[in-house]
Enzyme design. Structure first.
Site, PDB file in Angstrom:
ATOM      1  N   HIS A   1       4.718  -0.026  -0.228  1.00 29.65           N
ATOM      2  CA  HIS A   1       5.461  -0.912   0.674  1.00 29.65           C
ATOM      3  C   HIS A   1       4.522  -1.887   1.347  1.00 29.65           C
ATOM      4  CE1 HIS A   1       4.055   2.538   3.007  1.00 29.65           C
ATOM      5  NE2 HIS A   1       4.013   1.724   4.063  1.00 29.65           N
TER       6      HIS A   1
ATOM      7  N   ASP B   1       0.915   5.253   1.882  1.00 31.36           N
ATOM      8  CA  ASP B   1       0.361   5.792   3.128  1.00 31.36           C
ATOM      9  C   ASP B   1      -0.541   7.003   2.957  1.00 31.36           C
ATOM     10  OD1 ASP B   1       1.464   3.824   4.662  1.00 31.36           O
ATOM     11  OD2 ASP B   1       3.231   4.983   5.258  1.00 31.36           O
TER      12      ASP B   1
ATOM     13  N   HIS C   1       0.851  -1.189   0.000  1.00 32.47           N
ATOM     14  CA  HIS C   1       0.000   0.000   0.000  1.00 32.47           C
ATOM     15  C   HIS C   1       0.885   1.237   0.000  1.00 32.47           C
ATOM     16  CE1 HIS C   1       1.195  -0.637   4.158  1.00 32.47           C
ATOM     17  NE2 HIS C   1       0.949   0.654   4.387  1.00 32.47           N
TER      18      HIS C   1
ATOM     19  N   ARG D   1       6.840  -9.496  16.583  1.00 31.79           N
ATOM     20  CA  ARG D   1       7.545  -8.350  16.001  1.00 31.79           C
ATOM     21  C   ARG D   1       6.943  -7.067  16.553  1.00 31.79           C
ATOM     22  NH1 ARG D   1       6.094  -4.678  12.010  1.00 31.79           N
ATOM     23  NH2 ARG D   1       7.630  -4.052  10.447  1.00 31.79           N
TER      24      ARG D   1
END
Length: 594
Positions: free
Chosen positions: A497, A427, A425, A507
């Site tokens: 990204h 941002d 996508h 994570r």
């Protein structure tokens, strides 16, 4: 009182001329006349106008039958009066103050210019109107030039090199230094014959010339009269834009031309294409110095095969990463605002998130350590300063949203997994891979300008960040998480990204988004900082609560100096007794209103 009699006399005389019935000033004038140090020339009307001075002198000569002197002074008065009349008329065309409005209203020429410039701006924006697909609110960039580019190639393919050359020449009016098109133009000239005249289309010549003239007028008006201009075209020559306006009014340039791609099957799963790292993209833009010692740039845009991308290391210490990881654990145990739930992007992971305000509120309730909540504020502010200094030195970046996020693999659901932790996508726009476009319109966060991810750990499998082409499948760069690593990039279509699947472990990172628009600044952060300031103020009081005691942990030296100190009020300064009465100066009235 200062013994400046000449100025005292002229001030008194000026007041008395306008207020001849003022008895006290009459007595003062008589007193001044009796003083030997006062000369007759000191009795000057400081507000007298040239034509009135000449007129009154001329009338005195006239009444004394001194006609030669009267003629000279009355002629002088007439000339000065007509000059003053024209000056007064000119001022009628300037700004004027509306009695019902507090602001000054524009004058005739300002209003005329403003209307005309508005017309020109409207005409400039028409290219966006025709370049916007029905049902969309974002325009296709370079709509007119792209027609010519496509046409020249199509005519070449059908064997009509004459029209292909005409379209190429027309395209070069927009981008005269475009090397691929210049090469094609040489080929066309050879094919159609050097003696054959090749010129751009007359309609395109007219379009470009008219547009450039309008832009020149608009930029001149913006520079000298104020206002703003959102240039709709990427092809506007740099030399046309005044130097002091280039940064402010230049449209975002398109991503630099990409080199040919090596289409190979990537390790990230089916359909992923990886751009060869041996063919870097040249992306030149100026960067500023880093504001903190020890922080290092380990990957820049060139190494990452893109534009406005960068990786910083050593933003946090190992100890600070552990403290922030403890914050996520404590918040999770508190069971408030950080509950693990299925990720909105994949059923194979759990997703946990904590905002800065929620962290401060949990600290207030005693659920998390105040120092850890404070560290979240400090670490994100440090990241903001680094990104602002590197990408936009001198231009303020505001927080748009700050999110401490953890993604945890669901162990029993990893077998045969083919999806991503976060799909590709952009941002601040809606990515359209098929149309090779990114629509900057809601529901996208169109006000976001820069993005950042501050990693806290690397004891997991997968979860790396990757960048792609607009097609969302051609990978151009990857970033592997580790403690203290900050990856930052511009939020637009130049940086699609995604995140590889987290296949094992947890994570954690601080997700950061920034904006140049103050009206879209993160309000939760403002509230969090206020609460932190209130706590600091309470601790400064003699009987205020003390911070929870504990053994001193290593690596906390960077946390001793609060980033919130810049918001503290300055200490009051000693001042002359009675000066507080002079903080609001009296408004002087016109002399005929005394």
């Amino acid at each position: 009182q200062l013994k400046k009699l000449d100025q005292a006399v002229s001030a008194a005389h000026t007041f008395f001329v306008a207020n001849p019935q003022h008895l006290q000033m009459r007595e003062d004038i008589e007193k001044y006349r009796r003083m030997s140090a006062v000369k007759s020339d000191n009795f000057r009307d400081l507000e007298a106008t040239p034509h009135w001075e000449a007129y009154e002198t001329g009338v005195r000569h006239y009444n004394a039958d001194e006609y030669l002197q009267a003629v000279a002074k009355l002629e002088e008065s007439l000339t000065e009066a007509l000059s003053a009349l024209e000056e007064c008329r000119d001022l009628c065309e300037g700004p004027w103050e509306d009695e019902d409005e507090e602001e000054m209203q524009p004058g005739l020429y300002e209003a005329t210019a403003a209307h005309y410039i508005q017309v020109l701006k409207c005409k400039q924006q028409c290219v966006l109107e025709i370049a916007t697909k029905p049902g969309r609110v974002s325009a296709t960039e370079d709509f007119i030039p792209s027609h010519l580019d496509l046409l020249q190639f199509a005519y070449d393919q059908v064997g009509n090199q004459t029209l292909a050359a005409e379209c190429a020449a027309s395209y070069l009016l927009f981008y005269p230094t475009d090397e691929p098109m210049l090469e094609k133009m040489k080929e066309y000239r050879t094919e159609v014959g050097e003696d054959t005249a090749v010129t751009a289309r007359e309609s395109i010549q007219h379009y470009v010339q008219r547009s450039l003239m309008e832009k020149k007028l608009i930029y001149y008006a913006v520079e000298h009269l104020g206002g703003t201009f959102n240039d709709p075209d990427l092809w506007t020559p740099d030399e046309l834009i005044p130097g002091n306006l280039k940064e402010k009014h230049r449209p975002a340039s398109p991503a630099d031309a990409l080199v040919p791609l090596k289409h190979v099957r990537g390790a990230g799963g089916p359909g992923i294409l990886v751009q060869s790292l041996l063919m870097p993209i040249c992306t030149a833009f100026s960067t500023g110095p880093l504001p903190f010692e020890g922080v290092a740039v380990t990957m820049d845009s060139r190494r990452m095969n893109g534009t406005q991308r960068v990786v910083f290391d050593r933003v946090l210490t190992e100890s600070e990463c552990k403290d922030l990881l403890r914050l996520t654990k404590a918040a999770g145990e508190a069971g408030d605002g950080y509950r693990a739930r299925r990720s909105p992007h994949t059923p194979h992971e759990r997703f946990e998130g904590l905002t800065v305000l929620k962290a401060i509120q949990l600290a207030e309730n005693g659920d998390v350590d105040w120092r850890d909540a404070k560290l979240l504020l400090q670490a994100s502010e440090k990241s903001r300063k680094i990104i602002e200094s590197y990408f936009t030195p001198g231009k303020k970046l505001h927080f748009s949203f700050t999110h401490l996020v953890c993604r945890t693999a669901v162990d029993e659901e990893q077998e045969g997994r083919m999806d991503l932790s976060h799909p590709v996508h952009a941002d601040n726009c809606l990515l359209d891979p098929e149309g090779q476009e990114c629509w900057r319109e809601p529901p996208a966060y169109v006000y976001r300008d820069y993005s950042g991810i501050l990693y806290l750990n690397d004891d997991f499998q997968g979860g790396g960040l990757f960048f792609t082409e607009m097609d969302t499948v051609t990978v151009t760069a990857e970033v592997h998480p580790k403690c203290g690593r900050l990856v930052a990039f511009s939020s637009g279509k130049e940086n699609p990204h995604g995140v590889w699947a987290v296949s094992r472990g947890r994570r954690c990172a601080v997700a950061l988004w920034y904006t140049h628009s103050q009206e879209h600044a993160e309000q939760e952060r403002v509230k969090a900082e206020e609460l932190m300031e209130q706590r600091a103020a309470q601790q400064d009081q003699p009987d205020g609560g003390e911070e929870r005691q504990g053994t001193d942990r290593s690596g906390r030296s960077s946390r001793d100096v609060s980033v919130l100190n810049s918001r503290a009020r300055p200490t009051s300064q000693r001042h002359k007794p009675g000066s507080d009465r002079m903080q609001h100066p009296k408004v002087l009235r016109a002399r005929d209103e005394f």
